[in-house]
Design an enzyme around this catalytic site. Structure first.
Site, short mmCIF file in Angstrom:
data_model
loop_
_atom_site.label_atom_id
_atom_site.label_comp_id
_atom_site.label_asym_id
_atom_site.label_seq_id
_atom_site.Cartn_x
_atom_site.Cartn_y
_atom_site.Cartn_z
N GLY A 7 0.85 -1.18 0.00
CA GLY A 7 0.00 0.00 0.00
C GLY A 7 0.88 1.23 0.00
O GLY A 7 2.04 1.18 0.44
N HIS A 56 -2.75 7.08 7.12
CA HIS A 56 -1.76 8.01 6.56
C HIS A 56 -2.43 9.31 6.10
O HIS A 56 -1.86 10.39 6.21
CB HIS A 56 -1.07 7.39 5.33
CG HIS A 56 0.17 6.59 5.66
ND1 HIS A 56 1.24 7.13 6.33
CD2 HIS A 56 0.50 5.31 5.38
CE1 HIS A 56 2.19 6.20 6.44
NE2 HIS A 56 1.76 5.08 5.89
N GLN A 80 2.98 9.91 1.40
CA GLN A 80 4.27 9.21 1.44
C GLN A 80 5.17 9.58 0.26
O GLN A 80 6.35 9.24 0.26
CB GLN A 80 4.07 7.70 1.48
CG GLN A 80 3.43 7.23 2.78
CD GLN A 80 3.34 5.72 2.82
OE1 GLN A 80 2.39 5.14 2.29
NE2 GLN A 80 4.33 5.08 3.42
N CYS A 119 6.09 -0.06 7.67
CA CYS A 119 5.67 1.09 6.86
C CYS A 119 6.84 1.55 6.02
O CYS A 119 7.96 1.65 6.53
CB CYS A 119 5.20 2.22 7.78
SG CYS A 119 4.73 3.71 6.89
N LEU A 120 6.60 1.81 4.75
CA LEU A 120 7.68 2.26 3.86
C LEU A 120 8.27 3.58 4.32
O LEU A 120 9.40 3.91 3.96
CB LEU A 120 7.15 2.39 2.42
CG LEU A 120 6.71 1.08 1.76
CD1 LEU A 120 6.08 1.36 0.40
CD2 LEU A 120 7.87 0.10 1.64
N HIS A 172 -4.28 1.03 7.62
CA HIS A 172 -2.95 1.65 7.63
C HIS A 172 -2.87 2.80 6.62
O HIS A 172 -2.40 3.89 6.96
CB HIS A 172 -1.90 0.56 7.32
CG HIS A 172 -0.48 1.02 7.29
ND1 HIS A 172 0.48 0.54 8.15
CD2 HIS A 172 0.16 1.92 6.49
CE1 HIS A 172 1.64 1.12 7.89
NE2 HIS A 172 1.48 1.96 6.88
N GLU A 173 -3.36 2.56 5.41
CA GLU A 173 -3.25 3.59 4.36
C GLU A 173 -4.19 4.76 4.62
O GLU A 173 -3.83 5.92 4.42
CB GLU A 173 -3.50 2.98 2.97
CG GLU A 173 -2.53 1.88 2.57
CD GLU A 173 -1.07 2.25 2.75
OE1 GLU A 173 -0.70 3.44 2.60
OE2 GLU A 173 -0.27 1.34 3.07
ZN ZN Z 1 2.75 3.28 5.89
#
Ligand code: ZN
Length: 214
Positions: free
Chosen positions: A68, A172, A73, A126-127, A168-169
């Site tokens: 995701g 963000h 991000q 998380c990226l 999660h997304e």
């Molecule tokens: Zn994330």
């Protein structure tokens, strides 16, 4: 107080980002864009630019790789995210975590609400927080509403791992990182994860590290 970018400058920002051609640079924790929240998408990008932006998010997510990616991000404060999970995991992991394949999906202006009281707690990462994972207890099932990339209404119940991904997304887009919701005593480096915590569930980690599971 920050001045919100007007429509023209958000489009300009995205055009500039896309000019490089390849996967987009991913912003990491500490950058205020991950904390400010996002503007609802309301035509700030015209249809061709939105399509190019979504494609760039998809390529960036695949390259990372991740399951995701939310617009903040890549530094863009718009309420847009993409998800996709081929779920290449062993059967025991698939069963324990409900990690079923999730086809590619664009989430525009998403929000979620829990369906029922059940919670599920697993390690996630998380990226934007590279190198670390932690256990987060989340609603086991959520109803997600919003739109797709063409403005069509989205109203769908997600369960298992896809429910974790959409929470999660969407978080963000509200300036929330998974660490805000994590059991901090579970924080584990990728190396510790690989060496110790590959079990399908975090029960052993909870005992050894001293944190509670729901
Ligand atoms: Zn994330």
């Amino acid at each position: 107080m920050a001045t919100p970018r007007d429509h023209a400058s958000l489009a300009d920002q995205v055009e500039e980002l896309l000019a490089t051609g390849g996967p987009l640079p991913i912003v990491s924790a500490g950058d205020p864009v991950l904390r400010r929240g996002t503007e609802r998408f309301d035509g700030q990008l015209d249809a061709p630019l939105l399509a190019r932006f979504v494609e760039a998010l998809r390529v960036t997510m695949h390259t990372a790789p991740g399951v995701g990616l939310a617009a903040p991000q890549v530094g863009v404060a718009l309420r847009i995210a993409v998800i996709e999970d081929p779920a290449p995991v062993p059967d025991e992991v698939r069963l324990a975590r409900g990690r079923v394949p999730q086809p590619f999906r664009v989430l525009v202006n998403p929000s979620y609400e829990p369906v029922g009281p059940a919670r599920a707690a697993f390690f996630e990462g998380c990226l934007s927080v590279p190198g670390w994972q932690a256990v987060v207890a989340r609603a086991a099932e959520v109803r997600l509403t919003g739109e797709d990339a063409h403005g069509r209404a989205l109203d769908e119940v997600f369960s298992g791992w896809p429910a974790r991904i959409v929470q999660h997304e969407t978080d963000h887009l509200d300036g929330v990182l998974y660490l805000d919701r994590a059991e901090l005593r579970s924080l584990a480096s990728n190396q510790a994860m690989a060496e110790r915590w590959t079990q399908p569930t975090p029960e052993e980690a909870a005992k050894a590290l001293g944190f509670e599971l729901p």
